[in-house]
Design an enzyme around this catalytic site. Structure first.
Site, PDB file in Angstrom:
ATOM      1  N   LYS A  58       0.820  -1.215   0.000  1.00  0.00           N
ATOM      2  CA  LYS A  58       0.000   0.000   0.000  1.00  0.00           C
ATOM      3  C   LYS A  58       0.854   1.266   0.000  1.00  0.00           C
ATOM      4  CE  LYS A  58      -4.248  -1.982   1.687  1.00  0.00           C
ATOM      5  NZ  LYS A  58      -3.805  -3.391   1.882  1.00  0.00           N
TER       6      LYS A  58
HETATM    7  C1  LIG Z   1      -4.313  -4.489   1.075  1.00  0.00           C
HETATM    8  C2  LIG Z   1      -3.493  -5.725   0.940  1.00  0.00           C
HETATM    9  C3  LIG Z   1      -3.823  -6.751   0.035  1.00  0.00           C
HETATM   10  C4  LIG Z   1      -5.082  -6.724  -0.822  1.00  0.00           C
HETATM   11  O1  LIG Z   1      -5.068  -5.719  -1.812  1.00  0.00           O
HETATM   12  P1  LIG Z   1      -6.464  -5.210  -2.428  1.00  0.00           P
HETATM   13  O2  LIG Z   1      -6.116  -4.075  -3.320  1.00  0.00           O
HETATM   14  O3  LIG Z   1      -7.293  -4.775  -1.233  1.00  0.00           O
HETATM   15  O4  LIG Z   1      -7.087  -6.348  -3.151  1.00  0.00           O
HETATM   16  C5  LIG Z   1      -2.975  -7.845  -0.066  1.00  0.00           C
HETATM   17  N1  LIG Z   1      -1.866  -7.946   0.700  1.00  0.00           N
HETATM   18  C6  LIG Z   1      -1.514  -6.986   1.593  1.00  0.00           C
HETATM   19  C7  LIG Z   1      -0.283  -7.168   2.414  1.00  0.00           C
HETATM   20  C8  LIG Z   1      -2.304  -5.840   1.747  1.00  0.00           C
HETATM   21  O5  LIG Z   1      -1.944  -4.903   2.643  1.00  0.00           O
END
Ligand SMILES: *Cc1c(COP(=O)(O)O)cnc(C)c1O
Length: 470
Positions: free
Chosen positions: A110
């Site tokens: 993120k």
């Molecule tokens: C947010 C997240 C995901 C999922 O991503 P999305 O865009 O919500 O599908 C997968 N792995 C980690 C470590 C995350 O923080």
């Protein structure tokens, strides 16, 4: 370039308006009215640094609203703090290519989108001479990524609510040890749902919202999808370098650990812009609503179960509405009909032709905790590479869908040290803490503890913001 809502009842917005609003006024999600035509131009980006690829892919979506030199500086600033010179490097792991998206400040993917969004907000606010109060509730990861993205930024105060005693020690330290004066960590005496309800209450209080210019950084913001699209291209070029026989334009498949559907939707868009992704593999944990949808065409949320991959513990994937809009042939009335059935009957079903389209777009697989742990162990034993539990769901699905004729790229979404307990369960020892986390122990914490009441949080915001807002 204008942005339209998936619910069809909002006026067209500019890029800046769509980013600042987050959610469209009709409750829908923003999408560009048309994608830039796929052309051969992107192939010329092979071998370029991450920031240049980012800028080239993103520019057509900005509608000329950000001068090229400003965008360049903004993108450079966003990724200068990543701990790897390639920003998002691809490494070879056995038969797979693994895209490491966790070299940012909070060691999870993120960071890539939020670092960009933080700088973008700052630029837009400077231009409009306005201020923002960012509020969000977090069960752990998103809060720290948002704080790292917004710390020290001009024109913005950020308040992150988390349930007191219900986030991991590392997650709490990542939120409370940030010294910047514009960052406020609020420990709420309640659950994550309580914290989320309070945030919704803040947004629903119109007078409060208008006075303090509330903004959200959650995963429905268009700028986050845009940022995530760019590294699919950058990763494709790295795979090309790693496979001597492969030619530009040869297809690959990509496996994406999926929760809110933002990440994999960026892959859908990259493919539509011409990137040769033959297949997108959607990996979920035991919260299997999306794999069930791909199998049957029925979308039916169930109760959320807790897993070893908490950032994917989601039943209603907020970004999925963007894909539904495409699937409906951009017919917002049909999207509204599906959403209405979901509200009234708890489910909806797409017809056979649309289901065929879904199955062309995705392969999908649910990976439970036992298979997640077994995959961490197997990959560590066979290839000496350590996965975090989120990335392991994607790798499991990728190995099960391997094809000799198709290179497979797996998205690694978090550093294994961030989920040390799960790793210890899998291989008997926890990974060493990287410097970014090890340094947090013993650092001074700044946190306010508040009762789980809207009124208490509003009072806290008023007190803190008194004298800061113009
Ligand atoms: C947010 C997240 C995901 C999922 O991503 P999305 O865009 O919500 O599908 C997968 N792995 C980690 C470590 C995350 O923080």
């Amino acid at each position: 370039m204008h942005y339209v809502s998936t619910r069809g009842q909002a006026p067209p917005h500019t890029f800046a308006e769509a980013v600042m609003a987050g959610l469209a006024p009709d409750g829908g999600l923003f999408l560009p009215e048309a994608l830039p035509a796929p052309g051969p131009e992107w192939a010329a980006l092979r071998g370029r640094p991450f920031a240049q690829v980012f800028q080239a892919i993103a520019t057509p979506f900005l509608g000329g609203e950000i001068p090229a030199a400003d965008l360049e500086a903004l993108v450079q600033r966003s990724f200068a703090g990543f701990a790897h010179p390639l920003v998002t490097p691809v490494v070879r792991v056995g038969p797979l290519h693994v895209l490491e998206l966790f070299h940012g400040p909070t060691l999870a993917f993120k960071d890539v989108a939020l670092q960009f969004l933080g700088n973008l907000f700052e630029w837009l606010l400077a231009r409009s001479r306005s201020t923002l109060t960012v509020v969000g509730a977090t069960s752990g990861d998103t809060g720290s990524a948002a704080i790292q993205a917004l710390r020290g930024k001009r024109g913005m105060e950020v308040f992150i609510l988390f349930p007191r005693g219900r986030v991991s020690r590392m997650q709490q330290l990542q939120m409370t040890t940030v010294p910047d004066a514009n960052v406020h960590a609020l420990a709420v005496e309640g659950t994550f749902d309580d914290a989320q309800d309070i945030v919704k209450g803040l947004f629903n209080d119109r007078a409060f919202n208008a006075r303090y210019h509330l903004a959200a950084v959650n995963s429905i913001n268009w700028a986050r999808v845009l940022a995530q699209m760019t590294y699919f291209f950058h990763a494709y070029f790295q795979v090309l370098e790693q496979r001597p026989g492969m030619q530009m334009g040869d297809p690959i498949q990509v496996s994406v650990p999926t929760g809110n559907f933002g990440h994999i939707y960026a892959g859908v868009l990259a493919r539509r812009m011409g990137l040769p992704i033959a297949r997108l593999i959607l990996a979920s944990n035991a919260n299997s609503i999306l794999p069930r949808f791909v199998a049957s065409g029925e979308y039916r949320p169930q109760a959320v179960v807790q897993t070893l991959s908490p950032s994917m513990d989601i039943q209603v994937a907020s970004n999925f509405e963007r894909y539904l809009y495409d699937l409906a042939g951009r017919d917002a009335a049909l999207v509204l009909e599906w959403l209405g059935q979901l509200r009234s009957a708890g489910r909806f079903q797409v017809g056979p032709e649309r289901l065929r389209q879904v199955q062309q777009d995705f392969a999908a697989q649910a990976v439970d905790d036992a298979a997640t742990l077994a995959t961490i162990r197997q990959v560590h034993e066979e290839w000496g590479y350590l996965l975090d539990p989120h990335s392991a769901t994607g790798v499991r699905a990728a190995l099960d869908h391997a094809r000799a004729d198709l290179p497979t790229l797996c998205m690694a979404t978090a550093h294994p040290a961030k989920f040390g307990d799960a790793v210890r369960q899998a291989i008997g020892q926890a990974p060493p803490l990287p410097a970014a986390l090890a340094g947090l122990e013993g650092a001074p914490q700044r946190v306010q503890v508040l009762p789980a009441r809207l009124q208490s949080v509003q009072d806290c915001l008023r007190r803190t913001l008194a004298g800061r807002q113009s």
